[in-house]
Scaffold this active site. Structure first.
Site, PDB file in Angstrom:
ATOM      1  N   HIS A  83       0.815  -1.217   0.000  1.00 15.78           N
ATOM      2  CA  HIS A  83       0.000   0.000   0.000  1.00 15.78           C
ATOM      3  C   HIS A  83       0.850   1.270   0.000  1.00 15.78           C
ATOM      4  O   HIS A  83       0.352   2.336  -0.312  1.00 15.78           O
ATOM      5  CB  HIS A  83      -1.068  -0.019   1.116  1.00 15.78           C
ATOM      6  N   ASP A 218       1.179  -7.678   2.433  1.00 15.25           N
ATOM      7  CA  ASP A 218       1.269  -6.246   2.099  1.00 15.25           C
ATOM      8  C   ASP A 218       2.723  -5.810   1.920  1.00 15.25           C
ATOM      9  O   ASP A 218       3.265  -5.083   2.746  1.00 15.25           O
ATOM     10  CB  ASP A 218       0.581  -5.440   3.212  1.00 15.25           C
ATOM     11  N   SER A 647       3.935   2.281   8.521  1.00 19.81           N
ATOM     12  CA  SER A 647       3.751   1.284   7.476  1.00 19.81           C
ATOM     13  C   SER A 647       5.045   1.118   6.700  1.00 19.81           C
ATOM     14  O   SER A 647       5.681   2.100   6.331  1.00 19.81           O
ATOM     15  CB  SER A 647       2.637   1.700   6.525  1.00 19.81           C
TER      16      SER A 647
HETATM   17  N1  ARG Z   1      -4.894   0.626   7.788  1.00 19.71           N
HETATM   18  C1  ARG Z   1      -3.582   0.640   7.216  1.00 19.71           C
HETATM   19  C2  ARG Z   1      -2.892   1.984   7.445  1.00 19.71           C
HETATM   20  O1  ARG Z   1      -3.428   2.964   7.817  1.00 19.71           O
HETATM   21  C3  ARG Z   1      -3.516   0.173   5.806  1.00 19.71           C
HETATM   22  C4  ARG Z   1      -4.218   1.031   4.799  1.00 19.71           C
HETATM   23  C5  ARG Z   1      -4.168   0.512   3.391  1.00 19.71           C
HETATM   24  N2  ARG Z   1      -5.177  -0.473   3.115  1.00 19.71           N
HETATM   25  C6  ARG Z   1      -6.503  -0.207   2.791  1.00 19.71           C
HETATM   26  N3  ARG Z   1      -7.337  -1.190   2.617  1.00 19.71           N
HETATM   27  N4  ARG Z   1      -6.955   1.015   2.650  1.00 19.71           N
HETATM   28  O2  ARG Z   1      -2.721   2.885   6.786  1.00 19.71           O
HETATM   29  N1  ASP Z   2      -1.407   1.444   8.089  1.00 21.27           N
HETATM   30  C1  ASP Z   2      -0.668   2.525   8.721  1.00 21.27           C
HETATM   31  C2  ASP Z   2       0.303   3.181   7.735  1.00 21.27           C
HETATM   32  O1  ASP Z   2       0.038   3.193   6.551  1.00 21.27           O
HETATM   33  C3  ASP Z   2       0.000   2.052   9.965  1.00 21.27           C
HETATM   34  C4  ASP Z   2      -0.876   2.217  11.180  1.00 21.27           C
HETATM   35  O2  ASP Z   2      -1.639   3.202  11.239  1.00 21.27           O
HETATM   36  O3  ASP Z   2      -0.772   1.381  12.070  1.00 21.27           O
HETATM   37  O4  ASP Z   2       1.260   3.808   8.103  1.00 21.27           O
END
Ligand code: ARG
Ligand code: ASP
Length: 712
Positions: A83, A218, A647
Site C-alpha cells: 500500500h 502487504d 507502514s
Molecule cells: N490501515 C492501514 C494503514 O493505515 C492500511 C491502509 C491501506 N489499506 C486499505 N485497505 N486502505 O494505513
Molecule cells: N497502516 C498505517 C500506515 O500506513 C500504519 C498504522 O496506522 O498502524 O502507516
C-alpha cells in the site's frame, strides 16, 4: 539464593508490565537500553543508532515522505508495503498490462522500473538543539515567540556545514519544550523491483483493513540507485545499485509468543499527552462527526461502485483512503471507551495535582478553553469533512482560492499551472452525476447537524436529502465547476487551457455559477462565524498544552516520557503477543496460509486468491518457509506502539534481524494514537517467511533472495 529467586519472580513481571504501560516511540539517540535488554534484546543501543560506524539506522529510510522502508541486501534492495508502493505500481499499469492485478517481478536489474519523483530519506544525524533554538525567547509570547524561534532555526541551519544532497530539518518535540535537528540525505533514483498481485498484496482489502486475524501479503520491493560514487544522483540509466552502510539480515526462524521485537521507522502523528477533557471531546464530538460524514459518502459511492465497474475503478483508491480513517475512527472511539481513557486521564491528572497544585490552574484553564471551543470545533469537524468528501464542493473550493489569489494580485504563472494540473487529474477520477448525490446528502447532514448560527441564511431549505438530490443535480448540470457546462467555449473537464483562455470571463462565470455560489456561502459563513473563534481558542490551547506537557514531565518523575510522533525516526519495542480484546474472544499471535484459504472467495474483489498460490498450498510446496506447524506463517502481532507512517517499517528481533514488515494495527487498539493500552494495542506485520515464500515460490524470483543474507 531463595531470596534471589523470589525477587526475580516478583520483579520481572512488574518490569514487563511497565515497559508498555504508556507505549513509547523513542528517539533513537535516547533509547531505554536497559529495559530493552531486560525484555530480551541482545544487541546494544549503539548497534541501532551510531554516527561513528554503520548501524541499523543506515538501513531504514522514509519512503517518499510518508511510509517507511528498509534495505535488505548489499545492493540497495528496498522493502516496503504494497500500500506504500501502490501509487508507483498503479503508475506503471495500463489496461493491457495491469501490474496491480497481475503483480510485477523484474527478471534482473535491467528490468527494474524507474519512478520519477520518488525519493527516500536517510537520517544521518540527530542532535538536540533546544538551547540554541530557544535562545532569547524567555520573555516572548506569541506571535513574537514563533518569529524568534523560526529565526533561530534559520540561523542554526545556516551554521551547519552539509553536503549538497543533505538537508537539516529542525523539529519541535514535547509541544515546543524541546527541539531536535535531523540531518537527512536524499536518494532520488528509486526503481520498482517487484510486487505481488493485489489479491496477495491487498488481500482482504477494506473488509480486513485494521482487522486481526489478517492474511495480507502487504509488501513491495524497490531498489535505491546512486551515482558512480555511491552518492545521491538524479535518475540516469548509468546509475548503479546503492551500496548501503548497513542492510538487514532476514530471519526465517520460527517465532514464539513473547519474543522481543522492535520497530524502527517514521510514525506520523500521535497525541498521548492531552488532558482528559480533550480526549472526551474527540470521543464524543469530533470522531463521531467525522465518522457520520464519511459514512454517508461511502455508502453513496458503494451503491454505485457495486453495480458499475467503471465507477468502481475510478473511485477504488479514493474509496480506500476515505474508508481507511472512517474505520480507524470507529475503532478509536470504541477503544477509548473500552480502555476507560477519560477516567484514566482524570485519575492521572488528580495524581499530578496532588504533587503540584499549580497544575490545577492549567487544567482548569484547559477545561474552560475546550468547553468554550466545543461548538466551534464541532462545526470545524463537520465543515472540513463535508467540503472534503463532497467532491463538487471541494472543486468549487479550488476555484474559490484561485479567484481570491487573482483578485489579491498573488496568482503566479507557476501556481496557475499547478491548479490546472491538480483539477485535471482530479477530474480524471470524478463522476459529477454520482457526486451530485453525495453532495446532496452531505449538505442535508450538514444542515441537520449544525447549529443555526453557523449556517448561511436560507440554508434550512437543504435539510431533506431527498429534496436535495434533484436540486443539486440541477445545479451540477448548470455548473462549469462540474464540467457539465462550458466557459470560453470549453469544459474545465475537457480543454482546460481553452476554458482558462479568458480569465476575466472565467471568473465572472464562476461567480454566477450555482455550485460555486453554494460553496462560497458555506465557506464565507464558516469563516465569519466559526473559524476565527476556533483558531484563536486553539492558539490558547496550544500555549497551555506546552505548559501542561512541561508540568507533566517535571512532576511525574517516575515516568519516562517520549515525544509524540511527528514523522521523525523512532524506535518502539515490545513482544510478540496475541490478545483478548473481548469477553471470551482471544486472538493468537500468528496467522498462516491455511487462513488465506479459509477466507478465499473465488472471483471476489477482496478475497480472491491467485491460482498459483492455491496450487502451492495444495501441493504444500513451501520450501524453507513453513514453521513448526507445517504451514507458512503469514502475519503476526506484537505490542509495539505504532501509528500511520510506520507502514513499511522493519520489525526486528533481539539480534537486529528482520522478522516482519509492519503494516497495520488491530481495530480494538487503534486508540493507541491517544491512549495506548497494552491489553488491546497490537501492531500487525507480514511475516518474513511469507515474503520470502512469495518471492521464491510464487514469483520465481530466487535471484532476489540470493542477494539477501537469510538467517535460518
Ligand atoms: N490501515 C492501514 C494503514 O493505515 C492500511 C491502509 C491501506 N489499506 C486499505 N485497505 N486502505 O494505513
Ligand atoms: N497502516 C498505517 C500506515 O500506513 C500504519 C498504522 O496506522 O498502524 O502507516
Amino acid at each position: 539464593m531463595t531470596k534471589k529467586i523470589l525477587l526475580s519472580v516478583f520483579i520481572l513481571p512488574a518490569v514487563m508490565a511497565f515497559a508498555q504501560q504508556y507505549g513509547g516511540m523513542w528517539i533513537p539517540t535516547e533509547l531505554n537500553e536497559k529495559e530493552m535488554k531486560d525484555l530480551g534484546m541482545k544487541i546494544s543501543a549503539k548497534d541501532i543508532f551510531n554516527t561513528q560506524k554503520p548501524s541499523i539506522k543506515d538501513a531504514v529510510v522514509q519512503f517518499n515522505g510518508g511510509c517507511t522502508a528498509e534495505i535488505i541486501s548489499p545492493k540497495g534492495l528496498l522493502l516496503t508495503n504494497h500500500h506504500c508502493g501502490y501509487g508507483q505500481i498503479q503508475a506503471h499499469s495500463t489496461v493491457q498490462n495491469d501490474l496491480l492485478s497481475n503483480g510485477f517481478w523484474a527478471k534482473n536489474p535491467d528490468g527494474e522500473l524507474p519512478n520519477p519523483g520518488v525519493k527516500v530519506d536517510f537520517i544521518v544525524d540527530i542532535k538536540e538543539v533546544t538551547d540554541f533554538i530557544l535562545e532569547g525567547t524567555d520573555n516572548l509570547v506569541e506571535p513574537e515567540l514563533a518569529k524568534k524561534i523560526n529565526k533561530n532555526i534559520e540561523v542554526y541551519k545556516n551554521s551547519q556545514k552539509i553536503e549538497s544532497y543533505q538537508s537539516i530539518i529542525v523539529k519541535s518535540m514535547y509541544y515546543g519544550n524541546k527541539f531536535y535537528a535531523f540531518t537527512t540525505e536524499t536518494y532520488k533514483d528509486i526503481r520498482l523491483v517487484g510486487a505481488p498481485p493485489q489479491s496477495i498484496g491487498k488481500f482482504g482489502s477494506d473488509t480486513d483493513n485494521w482487522v486481526w486475524p489478517r492474511h495480507t501479503g502487504d509488501f513491495s520491493m524497490f531498489r535505491i540507485y546512486a551515482g558512480k560514487d555511491n552518492k545521491p544522483a538524479e535518475y540516469s540509466k548509468d546509475n548503479i545499485p546503492y551500496v548501503p552502510k548497513h542492510y538487514l539480515p532476514v530471519s526465517i526462524k520460527d517465532k514464539a509468543e513473547n519474543d522481543f521485537t522492535f520497530v524502527f521507522g517514521f510514525p506520523g502523528k500521535t497525541t498521548e499527552y492531552l488532558p482528559a477533557v480533550a480526549v472526551e471531546k474527540i470521543m464524543k464530538d469530533i470522531d463521531p462527526a467525522r465518522i457520520a460524514v464519511r459514512e454517508v459518502a461511502l455508502k453513496t459511492l458503494d451503491e454505485k461502485m457495486r453495480t458499475d465497474s467503471e465507477t468502481r475503478i475510478k473511485y477504488a483508491s479514493k474509496y480506500a483512503s476515505v474508508a481507511n480513517y472512517w474505520k480507524k475512527w470507529i475503532g478509536e472511539v470504541e477503544g477509548l471507551k473500552k480502555s476507560n481513557a477519560v477516567e484514566k486521564k482524570v485519575m492521572y491528572e488528580g495524581s499530578l495535582v496532588a504533587k503540584n497544585h499549580e497544575i490545577k490552574t492549567t487544567l482548569d484553564q484547559l477545561n474552560k478553553l475546550y468547553n468554550d471551543q466545543a461548538p466551534y470545533a464541532l462545526n470545524n469537524a463537520y465543515y472540513t469533512e463535508v467540503v472534503k468528501n463532497a467532491e463538487t464542493l471541494k472543486l468549487a473550493g479550488d476555484y474559490y482560492d484561485y479567484i481570491a489569489s487573482v483578485e489579491s494580485g498573488k496568482m503566479e504563472e507557476k501556481e496557475l499551472t499547478k491548479l490546472k494540473s491538480k483539477v485535471t487529474s482530479f477530474y480524471k477520477d470524478y463522476s459529477a452525476e454520482l457526486d451530485a448525490k453525495v453532495t446532496a446528502k452531505l449538505l442535508a447532514l450538514y444542515v441537520n447537524k449544525t447549529a443555526p448560527q453557523f449556517l448561511p441564511a436560507g440554508f434550512s431549505k437543504y435539510k431533506d436529502e431527498n429534496q436535495n438530490i434533484p436540486m443539486i443535480e440541477e445545479m451540477s448540470k448548470n455548473s462549469i465547476v462540474t464540467g457539465r457546462s462550458q466557459v470560453n467555449g470549453a469544459a474545465l473537464t475537457g480543454d482546460i487551457e481553452k476554458a482558462f483562455s479568458n480569465q476575466d470571463k472565467l471568473i465572472k462565470t464562476l461567480k454566477k455559477d450555482p455550485v460555486y455560489q453554494l460553496y462560497a456561502s458555506m465557506k464565507e459563513t464558516y469563516m465569519k462565524t466559526a473559524d476565527p473563534q476556533f483558531t484563536s481558542l486553539q492558539g490558547k490551547i496550544d500555549d497551555l498544552q506546552k505548559k501542561f506537557m512541561a508540568q507533566q514531565m517535571a512532576t511525574d518523575k517516575d515516568r519516562k516520557f517520549f515525544p509524540d510522533a511527528n514523522s521523525t525516526l523512532r524506535v518502539t519495542y515490545g513482544k510478540v503477543k496475541g490478545s483478548t480484546p473481548r469477553d471470551a474472544v482471544s486472538y493468537g499471535y500468528q496467522t498462516h496460509l491455511a487462513g488465506v484459504m479459509e477466507k478465499y472467495i473465488p472471483g471476489d474483489y477482496e478475497f480472491d486468491v491467485p491460482k498459483k498460490l492455491i496450487d502451492l498450498y495444495n501441493k504444500k510446496d513451501y520450501g524453507n518457509y513453513k514453521d513448526k506447524t507445517g504451514d507458512v506463517p503469514v502475519g503476526f502481532t506484537a505490542t509495539n506502539h505504532t501509528t500511520g507512517g510506520n507502514s513499511g517499517s522493519p520489525a526486528l528481533d533481539a539480534n537486529g534481524n528482520l522478522v516482519g514488515l509492519n503494516f497495520d494495527r488491530q481495530w480494538e487498539g487503534t486508540m493507541s494514537d491517544i491512549n495506548y493500552d497494552p491489553r488491546f494495542s497490537r501492531n500487525i506485520m507480514v511475516d518474513t517467511k511469507y515474503i520470502l515464500f512469495i518471492i521464491e515460490k510464487f514469483a520465481d524470483s530466487k535471484w532476489l533472495i540470493d542477494e539477501m543474507k537469510v538467517v535460518k
